[in-house]
Design an enzyme around this catalytic site. Structure first.
Site, PDB file in Angstrom:
ATOM      1  N   SER A  99       0.811  -1.223   0.000  1.00  0.00           N
ATOM      2  CA  SER A  99       0.000   0.000   0.000  1.00  0.00           C
ATOM      3  C   SER A  99       0.844   1.273   0.000  1.00  0.00           C
ATOM      4  CB  SER A  99      -0.957  -0.042   1.190  1.00  0.00           C
ATOM      5  OG  SER A  99      -1.836   1.035   1.162  1.00  0.00           O
ATOM      6  N   ASP A 242      -2.340   6.466  -3.399  1.00  0.00           N
ATOM      7  CA  ASP A 242      -1.276   5.783  -2.648  1.00  0.00           C
ATOM      8  C   ASP A 242      -0.738   4.647  -3.523  1.00  0.00           C
ATOM      9  OD1 ASP A 242      -3.455   4.017  -2.359  1.00  0.00           O
ATOM     10  OD2 ASP A 242      -2.642   3.230  -0.484  1.00  0.00           O
ATOM     11  N   ASP A 244      -1.119   1.472  -3.864  1.00  0.00           N
ATOM     12  CA  ASP A 244      -1.989   0.473  -4.500  1.00  0.00           C
ATOM     13  C   ASP A 244      -3.324   1.070  -4.947  1.00  0.00           C
ATOM     14  OD1 ASP A 244      -2.897   0.695  -1.874  1.00  0.00           O
ATOM     15  OD2 ASP A 244      -3.509  -1.400  -1.763  1.00  0.00           O
ATOM     16  N   ASP A 246      -5.891   2.535  -3.622  1.00  0.00           N
ATOM     17  CA  ASP A 246      -7.212   2.412  -2.973  1.00  0.00           C
ATOM     18  C   ASP A 246      -7.558   3.697  -2.222  1.00  0.00           C
ATOM     19  OD1 ASP A 246      -5.352   1.968  -0.942  1.00  0.00           O
ATOM     20  OD2 ASP A 246      -6.417   0.252  -0.076  1.00  0.00           O
TER      21      ASP A 246
HETATM   22 MG    MG Z   1      -3.543   1.494  -0.007  1.00  0.00          MG
END
Ligand code: MG
Length: 458
Positions: A99, A242, A244, A246
């Site tokens: 992440s 960020d 990844d 999300d």
């Molecule tokens: Mg994330």
């Protein structure tokens, strides 16, 4: 790391690559996960980190050895992979990502058939298999296979677009700057925006697992370049993801960076205008702003512990349609009850198009709060006792003790006092209508906490 029988932290398994998270460990985690899924069909994908493909191969090997078939989606945003698990009716999924952590880290997330991260109870089942060496290796004729699964990002973007008025957004011909942190955000957002009729300018959009552009945590101090770019090209909006993709943090047309509680409150306001009476799920760490909007537009707040998995799991249990976190995570249930950067971006543009207002105006119409933060040292072994004392001292107040102690006062002041999960400290976050008032509140509870810690130390 990986001591005391714990693999999973608050957001999946995380570790330093080739120190804590080695290929050997990844094979074993894959095999333990495969044992948990009992020969199921799983989707696997990863973010842009240099260690992604290496760890993916190891996890696939473990999953296959435990009899699971793996469908390899390759590099993709976490929410795109979560959506694919649901769409393709898989038994689950595994996502290799750390992440927002720096590039030397990686991690492993395990997803259930509904696209949501598995619950803590399910994590414990995998941990028991892992630590008790109860991996169930299948016989040679039952070994799983690995196949490619193309089209995951296209399917995901089509699904996102179903929840907004594409024609109305396209008519506005917005200009949007995307800062993808050199990771998977660049595979989805620019394409989504073009499909929404926007002109797109990108920065940090080439995939590079060393993250040369900025750190993958979209905190205001990392987003100066984005803010400057928005102003320089005269864009209507800037968005940063960020590592990844999300979480998303937005910049208005004046180059002002808005932390996630404001954009979540904006989405909440427009959601409740059309869905009065609905539940809104959010951690106790969220701003009173979220509560003010719920009060004004007939929503019901459900407070949770801090952590995105808890928000998702609570939404699933209560069938709630909206959730959010102050860090830029928005969970839109009609699409999927997980944080989703592309969905959040589409929702913000939908609100701008619907109202015809600029983001700076929309944000300025929200109630305003001032924030003061502080911390105080507290030995690990005293943390629990300190919390007990604090709960006892504050029980006559309007308080919530689901995660630390959150107190709301009548004059719109609030404070959250919470032990850190990683350091020997307690953190205090106060909010009020003036900076002085927030400081005063922080000082008062800092003193109170100090007294409790000093007494317990003796
Ligand atoms: Mg994330």
């Amino acid at each position: 790391m990986f001591t005391q029988r714990r693999l999973f932290g608050t957001n999946g398994i995380r570790g330093l690559v080739n120190k804590e998270l080695t290929p050997e460990t990844a094979i074993k985690i894959g095999a333990a996960t495969g044992t948990f899924f009992k020969s199921g069909r799983l989707i696997l994908g990863y973010d842009a980190r240099t260690s992604g493909p290496m760890l993916a191969k190891a996890v696939i090997s473990g999953l296959n050895a435990a009899g699971c078939d793996v469908f390899l989606a390759g590099m993709a945003p976490t929410p795109a992979l979560q959506y694919a698990v649901k769409k393709h009716e898989m038994h689950g999924g595994v996502i290799i990502t750390a992440s927002h952590n720096p590039p030397e880290y990686n991690g492993i997330k395990v997803i259930w058939s509904d696209g949501i991260e598995i619950s803590r109870e399910q994590e414990i089942q995998i941990e028991n298999v892992f630590f008790d060496d109860k991996i169930r290796y299948v016989s040679w004729d039952k070994i799983g296979v690995a196949n490619d699964l193309p089209g995951v990002i296209e399917d995901y973007l089509k699904a996102v677009e179903k929840h907004v008025d594409v024609v109305r957004i396209a008519k506005k011909q917005y200009h949007v700057v995307v800062d993808a942190a050199n990771s998977v955000g660049s595979l989805a957002a620019p394409r989504l925006l073009r499909e929404l009729g926007c002109k797109v300018t990108t920065i940090n959009a080439n995939i590079d697992g060393t993250f040369p552009g900025r750190l993958p945590e979209p905190r205001p101090e990392n987003l100066g370049e984005l803010a400057m770019a928005v102003k320089a090209v005269g864009a209507d909006l800037g968005v940063a993801y960020d590592g990844d993709a999300d979480r998303s943090v937005f910049v208005d047309e004046q180059g002002d960076i808005h932390w996630g509680d404001k954009t979540f409150a904006l989405v909440e306001k427009h959601f409740l205008k059309e869905n009065a009476g609905e539940k809104v799920v959010t951690p106790v760490s969220s701003s009173s702003l979220i509560k003010d909007i719920a009060d004004a537009y007939d929503g019901e707040i459900v407070w949770t512990k801090v952590g995105s998995v808890t928000v998702s799991q609570t939404m699933k249990k209560l069938r709630a349609k909206l959730g959010g976190e102050e860090n830029g995570g928005i969970f839109y249930g009609p699409h999927q009850a997980v944080r989703d950067g592309a969905m959040s971006t589409a929702l913000i543009l939908d609100i701008m198009a619907r109202t015809g207002d600029k983001l700076s105006k929309l944000i300025s119409e929200l109630p305003r709060y001032f924030i003061e933060k502080a911390k105080i040292e507290c030995p690990e072994d005293l943390k629990e006792k300190v919390l007990e004392k604090l709960i006892e001292h504050t029980k006559r107040l309007n308080v919530n003790t689901i995660d630390g102690v959150k107190i709301w006062f009548k004059d719109k002041r609030a404070i959250l006092i919470r032990p850190s999960g990683t350091e020997p400290i307690y953190r205090l976050y106060a909010e009020a209508k003036t900076q002085e008032s927030a400081e005063e509140l922080t000082k008062k509870y800092h003193l109170e906490l100090k007294k409790i810690i000093d007494i317990l130390r003796k």
